[in-house]
Design a protein around this motif. Structure first.
Motif, short mmCIF file in Angstrom:
data_model
loop_
_atom_site.label_atom_id
_atom_site.label_comp_id
_atom_site.label_asym_id
_atom_site.label_seq_id
_atom_site.Cartn_x
_atom_site.Cartn_y
_atom_site.Cartn_z
N ARG A 32 10.52 -33.70 26.03
CA ARG A 32 11.07 -34.80 27.03
C ARG A 32 12.57 -34.67 26.43
O ARG A 32 13.00 -34.91 25.29
N ALA A 33 13.47 -34.63 27.73
CA ALA A 33 14.82 -35.13 27.54
C ALA A 33 15.29 -36.29 26.84
O ALA A 33 16.08 -36.37 25.94
N ALA A 34 14.69 -37.27 27.16
CA ALA A 34 14.80 -38.68 26.72
C ALA A 34 14.60 -38.94 25.19
O ALA A 34 15.28 -39.78 24.78
N ALA A 35 13.95 -38.00 24.70
CA ALA A 35 13.51 -37.97 23.22
C ALA A 35 14.76 -37.35 22.42
O ALA A 35 14.96 -37.46 21.34
N VAL A 36 15.73 -36.62 22.89
CA VAL A 36 16.91 -35.84 22.36
C VAL A 36 18.02 -36.50 22.18
O VAL A 36 18.24 -36.94 23.52
N ALA A 37 18.52 -36.85 21.31
CA ALA A 37 20.03 -37.55 21.30
C ALA A 37 21.19 -36.49 21.24
O ALA A 37 22.03 -36.78 22.13
N SER A 38 20.71 -35.41 20.82
CA SER A 38 21.82 -34.53 21.01
C SER A 38 21.37 -33.04 20.57
O SER A 38 20.33 -32.88 19.81
N VAL A 39 22.30 -31.98 20.90
CA VAL A 39 22.08 -30.56 20.53
C VAL A 39 23.05 -30.08 19.87
O VAL A 39 24.51 -30.22 20.47
N ALA A 84 12.61 -13.19 12.08
CA ALA A 84 13.87 -12.58 12.42
C ALA A 84 14.85 -14.12 12.86
O ALA A 84 14.57 -14.50 13.86
N ARG A 85 16.01 -14.20 12.04
CA ARG A 85 16.99 -15.25 12.44
C ARG A 85 17.84 -14.70 13.42
O ARG A 85 18.14 -13.57 13.40
N ILE A 86 18.28 -15.65 14.36
CA ILE A 86 19.35 -15.43 15.17
C ILE A 86 20.73 -15.67 14.77
O ILE A 86 20.76 -16.28 13.63
N ALA A 87 21.54 -15.22 15.08
CA ALA A 87 22.87 -15.39 14.60
C ALA A 87 23.35 -16.91 14.88
O ALA A 87 24.36 -17.28 13.97
N ASP A 88 23.21 -17.44 15.81
CA ASP A 88 23.51 -19.02 16.24
C ASP A 88 22.38 -19.89 16.53
O ASP A 88 22.38 -20.30 17.84
N PRO A 89 21.70 -20.29 15.61
CA PRO A 89 20.56 -21.22 15.82
C PRO A 89 21.28 -22.67 16.41
O PRO A 89 22.26 -22.94 16.05
N LYS A 90 20.27 -23.25 16.85
CA LYS A 90 20.67 -24.72 17.31
C LYS A 90 19.72 -25.84 16.69
O LYS A 90 18.71 -25.42 16.26
N LEU A 91 20.16 -26.94 16.87
CA LEU A 91 19.61 -28.09 15.97
C LEU A 91 19.25 -29.20 17.45
O LEU A 91 20.24 -29.73 17.83
N LEU A 92 17.89 -29.37 17.60
CA LEU A 92 17.85 -30.87 18.27
C LEU A 92 17.73 -31.75 17.60
O LEU A 92 16.82 -31.86 16.56
N VAL A 93 18.44 -32.82 17.85
CA VAL A 93 18.29 -34.07 17.14
C VAL A 93 17.82 -35.34 17.82
O VAL A 93 18.14 -35.38 18.86
N PHE A 94 16.84 -35.64 17.32
CA PHE A 94 15.76 -36.75 18.12
C PHE A 94 16.28 -38.14 17.91
O PHE A 94 16.93 -38.40 16.94
N THR A 95 16.03 -38.86 18.72
CA THR A 95 16.31 -40.30 18.73
C THR A 95 15.50 -41.09 17.43
O THR A 95 15.99 -42.10 17.12
N ALA A 96 14.30 -40.50 17.63
CA ALA A 96 13.34 -41.09 16.38
C ALA A 96 13.75 -40.88 15.33
O ALA A 96 14.48 -39.98 14.74
#
Length: 155
Positions: A32-39, A84-96
Motif C-alpha cells: 500500500r502506497a499510503a503505508a510508505v513515508a519515503s523511499v 546477490a547484492r545490487i549496487a544501489d539498493p533502496k530503503l522503503l521507510v514506513f509510517t508505522a
C-alpha cells in the motif's frame, strides 16, 4: 525524506487503491502506497547486509528519525542460497513505528512507481502454503506482482 503517497487508501474493500511496486531479485512486489513515508537510496548497506538476522538487520537514523531495517532480499531467500547484492539498493521507510518509536524500513533492490489497482482483482498466490504476509497477487502492466501486507510483516 521524499513522500511516496499523501493520501490514505484503505485496503478493506474491493475499490481502487494505490500501491507502490518494487523488486527483489527477479520478483516484483507491491505494498500500500499510503503505508510508505519515503523511499531513499542507501549509500552504505554493508552493516545491514551482514547482520545475522535479516528480519532485524539493524537501525539507521534518517533526518533524526530511527528506522529499524528488515533486509527483504535476505529474509525472503532460503538460507542455503546466497543473495546477490545490487549496487544501489533502496530503503522503503514506513509510517508505522515499533514499540520504541522506530520506523520500519525495508531494504529492497529497486522501486518502481505507484499504480492504482482494483482490489477485487487480487488473486490467491500460487503456492501450496499461504504466507501471512502475502495478501495475494495481481497483474500490473503485464507483470505478475505479489502484494505484501506490511502490517503482518511488522508484527
Amino acid at each position: 525524506m521524499v513522500s511516496a503517497s499523501n493520501h490514505d487508501d484503505s485496503d478493506d474493500g474491493d475499490g481502487p487503491i494505490t500501491v507502490l511496486t518494487f523488486d527483489l531479485e527477479a520478483e516484483r512486489y507491491c505494498v500500500r502506497a499510503a503505508a510508505v513515508a519515503s523511499v531513499l537510496g542507501v549509500a552504505d548497506e554493508q552493516s545491514i547486509g551482514s547482520a545475522t538476522d535479516p528480519w532485524n538487520a539493524g537501525t539507521v537514523t534518517l533526518a533524526g528519525e530511527r528506522v529499524r531495517v528488515i533486509d527483504l532480499p535476505r529474509a525472503f531467500t532460503a538460507v542455503s542460497r546466497t543473495t546477490a547484492r545490487i549496487a544501489d539498493p533502496k530503503l522503503l521507510v514506513f509510517t508505522a513505528t515499533d514499540a520504541d518509536d522506530a520506523h520500519y524500513g525495508w531494504l529492497v533492490d529497486d522501486v518502481d512507481a505507484t499504480r492504482t489497482v482494483r482490489q477485487d482483482r487480487l488473486e490467491p498466490t500460487r503456492t501450496s502454503t499461504r504466507l501471512a504476509h502475502v495478501k495475494g497477487r495481481l497483474e500490473i502492466d503485464g507483470d505478475d506482482v505479489i502484494w505484501l501486507d506490511e502490517r503482518t510483516i511488522h508484527d
